[in-house]
Design a protein around this motif. Structure first.
Motif, PDB file in Angstrom:
ATOM      1  N   ARG A  22       0.866  -1.180   0.000  1.00 10.93           N
ATOM      2  CA  ARG A  22       0.000   0.000   0.000  1.00 10.93           C
ATOM      3  C   ARG A  22       0.897   1.222   0.000  1.00 10.93           C
ATOM      4  O   ARG A  22       1.686   1.402   0.940  1.00 10.93           O
ATOM      5  CB  ARG A  22      -0.928   0.043   1.222  1.00 10.93           C
ATOM      6  CG  ARG A  22      -2.016  -0.974   1.208  1.00 10.93           C
ATOM      7  CD  ARG A  22      -3.029  -0.707   0.086  1.00 10.93           C
ATOM      8  NE  ARG A  22      -3.960  -1.803  -0.046  1.00 10.93           N
ATOM      9  CZ  ARG A  22      -3.794  -2.864  -0.833  1.00 10.93           C
ATOM     10  NH1 ARG A  22      -2.722  -2.974  -1.588  1.00 10.93           N
ATOM     11  NH2 ARG A  22      -4.708  -3.806  -0.896  1.00 10.93           N
ATOM     12  N   TYR A  68      -8.906  -0.322  -3.198  1.00 11.05           N
ATOM     13  CA  TYR A  68      -8.387  -1.663  -3.510  1.00 11.05           C
ATOM     14  C   TYR A  68      -9.415  -2.767  -3.258  1.00 11.05           C
ATOM     15  O   TYR A  68      -9.206  -3.900  -3.658  1.00 11.05           O
ATOM     16  CB  TYR A  68      -7.088  -1.952  -2.751  1.00 11.05           C
ATOM     17  CG  TYR A  68      -5.879  -1.562  -3.566  1.00 11.05           C
ATOM     18  CD1 TYR A  68      -5.483  -2.313  -4.667  1.00 11.05           C
ATOM     19  CD2 TYR A  68      -5.147  -0.426  -3.260  1.00 11.05           C
ATOM     20  CE1 TYR A  68      -4.395  -1.954  -5.433  1.00 11.05           C
ATOM     21  CE2 TYR A  68      -4.056  -0.062  -4.011  1.00 11.05           C
ATOM     22  CZ  TYR A  68      -3.683  -0.828  -5.107  1.00 11.05           C
ATOM     23  OH  TYR A  68      -2.603  -0.460  -5.868  1.00 11.05           O
ATOM     24  N   ASP A  74      -9.132  -1.761  -8.625  1.00  9.75           N
ATOM     25  CA  ASP A  74      -7.848  -2.150  -8.041  1.00  9.75           C
ATOM     26  C   ASP A  74      -6.788  -2.371  -9.121  1.00  9.75           C
ATOM     27  O   ASP A  74      -5.641  -1.980  -8.956  1.00  9.75           O
ATOM     28  CB  ASP A  74      -7.995  -3.369  -7.136  1.00  9.75           C
ATOM     29  CG  ASP A  74      -8.654  -4.560  -7.812  1.00  9.75           C
ATOM     30  OD1 ASP A  74      -9.020  -4.476  -9.004  1.00  9.75           O
ATOM     31  OD2 ASP A  74      -8.818  -5.595  -7.136  1.00  9.75           O
ATOM     32  N   ARG A 128      -3.097  -9.817  -8.458  1.00  8.47           N
ATOM     33  CA  ARG A 128      -4.431  -9.243  -8.649  1.00  8.47           C
ATOM     34  C   ARG A 128      -4.927  -9.475 -10.077  1.00  8.47           C
ATOM     35  O   ARG A 128      -6.092  -9.773 -10.303  1.00  8.47           O
ATOM     36  CB  ARG A 128      -4.402  -7.742  -8.340  1.00  8.47           C
ATOM     37  CG  ARG A 128      -5.752  -7.137  -8.191  1.00  8.47           C
ATOM     38  CD  ARG A 128      -5.740  -5.710  -7.686  1.00  8.47           C
ATOM     39  NE  ARG A 128      -4.508  -5.253  -7.079  1.00  8.47           N
ATOM     40  CZ  ARG A 128      -4.113  -5.544  -5.845  1.00  8.47           C
ATOM     41  NH1 ARG A 128      -4.846  -6.298  -5.072  1.00  8.47           N
ATOM     42  NH2 ARG A 128      -2.983  -5.080  -5.377  1.00  8.47           N
ATOM     43  N   ALA A 144      -6.797  -8.012  -1.542  1.00  6.81           N
ATOM     44  CA  ALA A 144      -6.668  -6.687  -0.924  1.00  6.81           C
ATOM     45  C   ALA A 144      -6.549  -6.793   0.595  1.00  6.81           C
ATOM     46  O   ALA A 144      -5.761  -6.072   1.215  1.00  6.81           O
ATOM     47  CB  ALA A 144      -7.847  -5.800  -1.305  1.00  6.81           C
ATOM     48  N   THR A 148      -3.339  -5.498   2.596  1.00  7.65           N
ATOM     49  CA  THR A 148      -3.511  -4.439   3.590  1.00  7.65           C
ATOM     50  C   THR A 148      -3.046  -4.899   4.967  1.00  7.65           C
ATOM     51  O   THR A 148      -2.347  -4.170   5.681  1.00  7.65           O
ATOM     52  CB  THR A 148      -4.982  -3.968   3.640  1.00  7.65           C
ATOM     53  OG1 THR A 148      -5.341  -3.470   2.340  1.00  7.65           O
ATOM     54  CG2 THR A 148      -5.179  -2.880   4.673  1.00  7.65           C
TER      55      THR A 148
END
Length: 188
Positions: A22, A68, A74, A128, A144, A148
């Motif tokens: 991030r 995200y 995203d 992703r 995500a 995170t």
């Protein structure tokens, strides 16, 4: 090299790795740490600890975190975040490294900071894309959440236990390398 210098390098590498997950979260955490005098930054980077920076980075962090969790958005974010991660990873290294010659600081920042952030962000973007391709984006919120959570853990470790953060970064990079080795096409 002093203990302060070594810890500042570990802090920078840990935050750079977090930037790979991030972009704004580690910058926000560094801003808070500087604002509350947990970490002292280099003179030219003290602005990161200002109230304006705390608020700006806090808002940017919240927008990034929520964005995200929206499939397809995203992937769009990743197209901007991969090059941004290199810059942000370099910046967090430069802002935290203490007591080194500027040439060494910038070299370390570009290689260890920018390189670590870019490697992790690239691996995340690839994950992703694969998730989007195989599940139509339905599994992207899971990706995500993992990213995170990892960013939060490594960021917290970087600020409060820099040696642990450096160990976590090594583990993350080894895992990425092993996955890459397993997935790459075999040459005959």
């Amino acid at each position: 090299m002093t203990t302060e210098t070594i810890l500042s390098i570990f802090l920078g590498v840990g935050l750079a790795a977090s930037v790979g997950f991030r972009v704004f979260l580690p910058l926000f955490a560094l801003s808070l740490a500087s604002y509350f005098n947990v970490w002292e930054l280099n003179n030219s980077w003290e602005w990161i600890g200002s109230l304006a920076a705390v608020i700006t980075l806090g808002v940017a962090t919240m927008v990034e975190l929520f964005a995200y969790f929206i499939p397809w958005i995203d992937n769009l974010l990743d197209s901007f975040a991969v090059p941004l991660a290199a810059v942000a990873g370099t910046a967090v290294m430069v802002s935290t490294v203490a007591n080194l010659d500027p040439v060494v600081t910038w070299s370390l920042a570009i290689i260890a900071g920018g390189g670590t952030a870019t490697a992790i962000k690239g691996a995340g973007a690839t994950t992703r894309l694969a998730s989007t391709a195989t599940t139509g984006g339905l599994a992207n919120p899971v990706v995500a959440t993992v990213e995170t959570g990892t960013a939060m853990a490594v960021t917290a470790a970087s600020i409060f236990a820099p040696i642990l953060a450096a160990i976590l970064v090594i583990i993350i990079l080894v895992i990425i390398f092993l996955i890459y080795r397993k997935l790459r096409p075999k040459s005959n």
